[in-house]
Enzyme design. Sequence first.
Site, PDB file in Angstrom:
ATOM      1  N   CYS A 110       0.813  -1.222   0.000  1.00  0.00           N
ATOM      2  CA  CYS A 110       0.000   0.000   0.000  1.00  0.00           C
ATOM      3  C   CYS A 110       0.845   1.269   0.000  1.00  0.00           C
ATOM      4  O   CYS A 110       0.368   2.329  -0.402  1.00  0.00           O
ATOM      5  CB  CYS A 110      -0.950   0.014   1.192  1.00  0.00           C
ATOM      6  SG  CYS A 110      -2.163  -1.318   1.162  1.00  0.00           S
ATOM      7  N   HIS A 363      -9.019   3.909  -1.649  1.00  0.00           N
ATOM      8  CA  HIS A 363      -7.628   3.473  -1.485  1.00  0.00           C
ATOM      9  C   HIS A 363      -7.171   2.723  -2.733  1.00  0.00           C
ATOM     10  O   HIS A 363      -7.172   1.493  -2.773  1.00  0.00           O
ATOM     11  CB  HIS A 363      -7.543   2.578  -0.252  1.00  0.00           C
ATOM     12  CG  HIS A 363      -6.191   2.005   0.033  1.00  0.00           C
ATOM     13  ND1 HIS A 363      -5.010   2.523  -0.476  1.00  0.00           N
ATOM     14  CD2 HIS A 363      -5.821   0.931   0.805  1.00  0.00           C
ATOM     15  CE1 HIS A 363      -3.993   1.803  -0.046  1.00  0.00           C
ATOM     16  NE2 HIS A 363      -4.460   0.832   0.729  1.00  0.00           N
ATOM     17  N   CYS A 393       0.357   2.081   6.705  1.00  0.00           N
ATOM     18  CA  CYS A 393       0.609   0.668   6.993  1.00  0.00           C
ATOM     19  C   CYS A 393       0.737  -0.075   5.668  1.00  0.00           C
ATOM     20  O   CYS A 393       0.161   0.333   4.655  1.00  0.00           O
ATOM     21  CB  CYS A 393      -0.511   0.079   7.836  1.00  0.00           C
ATOM     22  SG  CYS A 393      -2.154   0.172   7.094  1.00  0.00           S
TER      23      CYS A 393
END
Length: 407
Positions: A110, A363, A393
Site C-alpha cells: 500500500c 484506497h 501501513c
Amino acid sequence: MPRVDDDAVGVPLTGNGRGAVMTEAYVIDAVRTAVGKRGGALAGIHPVDLGALAWRGLLDRTDIDPAAVDDVIAGCVDAIGGQAGNIARLSWLAAGYPEEVPGVTVDRQCGSSQQAISFGAQAIMSGTADVIVAGGVQNMSQIPISSAMTVGEQFGFTSPTNESKQWLHRYGDQEISQFRGSELIAEKWNLSREEMERYSLTSHERAFAAIRAGHFENEIITVETESGPFRVDEGPRESSLEKMAGLQPLVEGGRLTAAMASQISDGASAVLLASERAVKDHGLRPRARIHHISARAADPVFMLTGPIPATRYALDKTGLAIDDIDTVEINEAFAPVVMAWLKEIKADPAKVNPNGGAIALGHPLGATGAKLFTTMLGELERIGGRYGLQTMCEGGGTANVTIIERL
C-alpha cells in the site's frame, strides 16, 4: 524556513545525524485524479492510460521539458495484466514523452507510491538525479486486489509463504491477512465496534465537507470519460451510525465491518521532485522540501501497526515533537489502524486526516501514497502550516514516513 539559494550547491540533510552535505529535494508540484469507486468513472480506463494521465497532468502544470526528467518512479501493486511490464515506463511512453527517459515500478504494497517519492528524493539528495517524476497508478476494477497472489495458486502457492519452511518455522501456518491484523489491533487496543463506527462516519463527514469547501480543487486533474469530465471523488457516502450498526462483521464474531475498511478504488497520482540546481536551471518554484524520509517495520502478523514505530522513529530522527506537525495523513486501511496510532502517538485528532481518509475517499493501492502526499501538501498550504507528516501501513508489517516542510 529554508529558501532556494542561487549560490548553494548543497545543504545539511536535516535529521541524518551525521552532518553530511547533500542537496535538498524540493517538491515542485503534486497532482492526482479524483478517485473512482469500483466499477465507477475510471473503471474502463486501461491502467497504462491512467498513469499517462497523471504524468501529463503534472507536467502540463509545471511546464518543464519532459526530456529533463532523470527517472520516472511509480508505485503499483498486483503488477499483472494491464499493470505488468513496468507500468512506470509504459505509462510514460503512452503519454507521448521522450523514449530516453527511463522508468521503474515499485511494490511496497500500500505504500508503493510513497516509497516511489522516497526513492526519488534519495536520488536527488545523493546528487545522482536532478528531476524525478514519482507517483502511482492502480485500477482495482480491472485488476482485483491480491490478483498477483491468487494467480500463484495455479503453480501450487496458496499464499506467498505456504511452502516456505523457514517462514513456517518462525511464524507457523497461522493466518496472515489484513483482516486478521485489523481484528488483532482492535482487540489489543480495546477498540469497540461503536468507537470504530463513529470514527468511520467522521471520515465520510470530513470528506464531504472538504469536497463542498473545494479543498481538493487544486490537486485534482480532470479526466475526460465517456460520461463527461471526472473531477470529484466517488467514494464518500451518506451514512449513519444506525446503518453501520446493521452490517455483518467481516469475520464471524469479529468487530470490524465493511464500514470500517478502505474502499476498492481506481486512481493515479504524480509528484515532481527537483534539486536546487534544477530549480534554478528550469525556473521552477518549489512548494515544499522533503524534510525527512524513512521506513520501519513491526510484527507481520498484526501487519498494520508499522506506522506507530515508524512515526516515533521519524520524530526522534528529526528532533520534532508530534505537536510540531501541523497536518497528518495516515492511510485509513481500516479504522483501528488510525485509532491505535492516535492512542500511541497522542496526536491531535483534528490534525489527522482533516479532509477524510480512505474509508471515505478510497484506497487505490499503488496510487494512494502519492495521493495522500498531494493532499497533505495542499492542506499545509491551506492552513499556512509548516510541517506535514504522512505514514501508511503496508503488507508485511512495514510503514513509510515522509515529513515535508512548506516553503
